[in-house]
Design an enzyme around this catalytic site. Structure first.
Site, mmCIF file in Angstrom:
data_model
loop_
_atom_site.group_PDB
_atom_site.id
_atom_site.type_symbol
_atom_site.label_atom_id
_atom_site.label_comp_id
_atom_site.label_asym_id
_atom_site.label_seq_id
_atom_site.Cartn_x
_atom_site.Cartn_y
_atom_site.Cartn_z
ATOM 1 N N TYR A 101 58.110 150.888 52.073
ATOM 2 C CA TYR A 101 56.998 151.853 52.104
ATOM 3 C C TYR A 101 55.905 151.382 51.161
ATOM 4 C CZ TYR A 101 54.370 156.157 51.224
ATOM 5 O OH TYR A 101 53.374 157.097 51.086
ATOM 6 N N GLU A 188 48.432 154.394 54.329
ATOM 7 C CA GLU A 188 49.897 154.369 54.157
ATOM 8 C C GLU A 188 50.531 153.527 55.261
ATOM 9 O OE1 GLU A 188 52.654 158.062 53.382
ATOM 10 O OE2 GLU A 188 52.433 157.808 55.550
#
Length: 375
Positions: A101, A188
């Protein structure tokens, strides 16, 4: 403003040099079938400006053209997070070794950009933060210094990422650059994948554009998803008013965004629920009737707080607009005024004499009375 995955990849990641899988945007099952035939084993993904697509059935695998058509047929027309699926992204299926991530956002506490990285990719980051807070690495960026390869190396240090460490560091640097250059509130990648062979690829992307920067980012604004608005919100936008409809019962009419949010906070503090956000400033005189009508048209409103605080804008001018609007609309709900600042004596007198309402000396008392009246 939110960008769908395909737009975020094409308009943000690819220009930044962040690797992404081959993909084609399709609007029909037939197009999806042709795309899978060319690409090979693929992932068919709903394109909507929201998350949790997989949990909603909006992501399916296809090994061949027939399966691609069936998957697209099942996904197109779905409603996910309030948005109808009108297109899918057909993307090559990648041999994933590890899911990570990465994100860049604004850290409210430090008022600085914040680079996040976690080895727990593919999961909701909120769940990771709750269950494994130590699994998230954070780097608050000094904007004077920026974020370079040495910062990325420090952030990734000790995570046992093997030969992919340098490539991951490069992605983080590019991601921060893309964040700054594109006036983002959030960029993101989840998951950021290490593939067999060590290649690093962004399998997904979420991008939120700062609404105030659209004049600097016209190309991004063109591909952004239009915000979902209620009928009242659309009416407000048509009159140049930033109106947000909420599910509370205490209406709010205040000048300026900061004072409006403060008023909403005080309503919550006293156990009430604000029914709206409405930013209105010195233009209150000219738009008061439209603004008041918007607030009162929310069927849940049981009382109203009018909170004016003037410095450069005169409160008596704002109050004149509201009084004229009140006399025109003739609402039946109880209203509670708090007026302070430039012109307050004239404003208080105006409200008292023409509406028969006595403004409160303290904003807290006006809000408390409105909360009680709405019960």
């Amino acid at each position: 403003m939110n960008l769908e995955e395909y737009a975020a990849k094409q308009s943000v990641l690819v220009p930044a040099g962040v690797p992404t899988p081959r993909g084609v945007v399709c609007r029909s099952a037939e197009q999806a079938s042709d795309a899978v035939a060319k690409i090979g084993p693929s992932v068919i993904k709903a394109q909507v400006p929201t998350g949790k697509r997989g949990k909603s059935g909006g992501i399916k695998m296809a090994d061949n053209a027939e399966q691609g058509a069936a998957a697209a047929h099942a996904i197109l027309g779905m409603t996910i997070g309030g948005s109808r699926v009108e297109r899918v992204l057909v993307e090559e299926r990648c041999p994933i070794e590890r899911e990570l991530y990465a994100a860049v956002l604004i850290d409210v506490s430090s008022r600085s950009p914040l680079v996040l990285f976690s080895t727990e990719g593919g999961m909701d980051i909120e769940e990771v933060a709750e269950q494994k807070p130590d699994a998230i690495r954070r780097h608050v960026v000094d904007v004077k210094h920026g974020f370079d390869t040495s910062d990325a190396a420090a952030l990734l240090s000790g995570l046992d990422l093997g030969p992919a460490t340098d490539a991951l560091g490069d992605v983080l640097v590019r991601l921060y650059r893309a964040f700054c250059e594109n006036d983002a509130e959030l960029v993101e990648i989840n998951p950021l994948a290490i593939l067999r062979g060590g290649k690093v690829v962004a399998l997904d992307c979420k991008f939120v554009l700062d609404d105030a920067s659209t004049f600097r980012q016209p190309e991004l604004a063109k591909v952004a998803s239009p915000p979902k608005m209620t009928d009242l919100e659309q009416r407000g936008a048509a009159h140049g008013l930033r109106f947000i409809q909420l599910d509370g019962n205490v209406g709010v009419l205040a000048n300026g965004a900061g004072l409006t949010m403060t008023t909403m906070d005080v309503i919550n503090h006293f156990g009430g629920k604000p029914a709206n956000f409405l930013e209105i400033g010195g233009e209150a005189y000219t738009k008061a009737e439209v603004a008041l009508d918007l607030v009162l048209s929310n069927p849940g409103v049981k009382s109203l707080v009018v909170n004016f605080c003037g410095a450069f804008a005169r409160t008596d001018v704002m109050a004149e607009g509201v009084v004229m609007a009140w006399e025109s609309l003739k609402p039946k709900i109880p209203a509670f005024f708090s007026i302070h600042g430039t012109g307050e004596d004239e404003a208080v007198k105006l409200v008292r004499e023409r509406l028969g309402i006595e403004p409160y000396d303290f904003m807290e008392d006006a809000v408390k009375a409105a909360v009680e009246a709405a019960k």
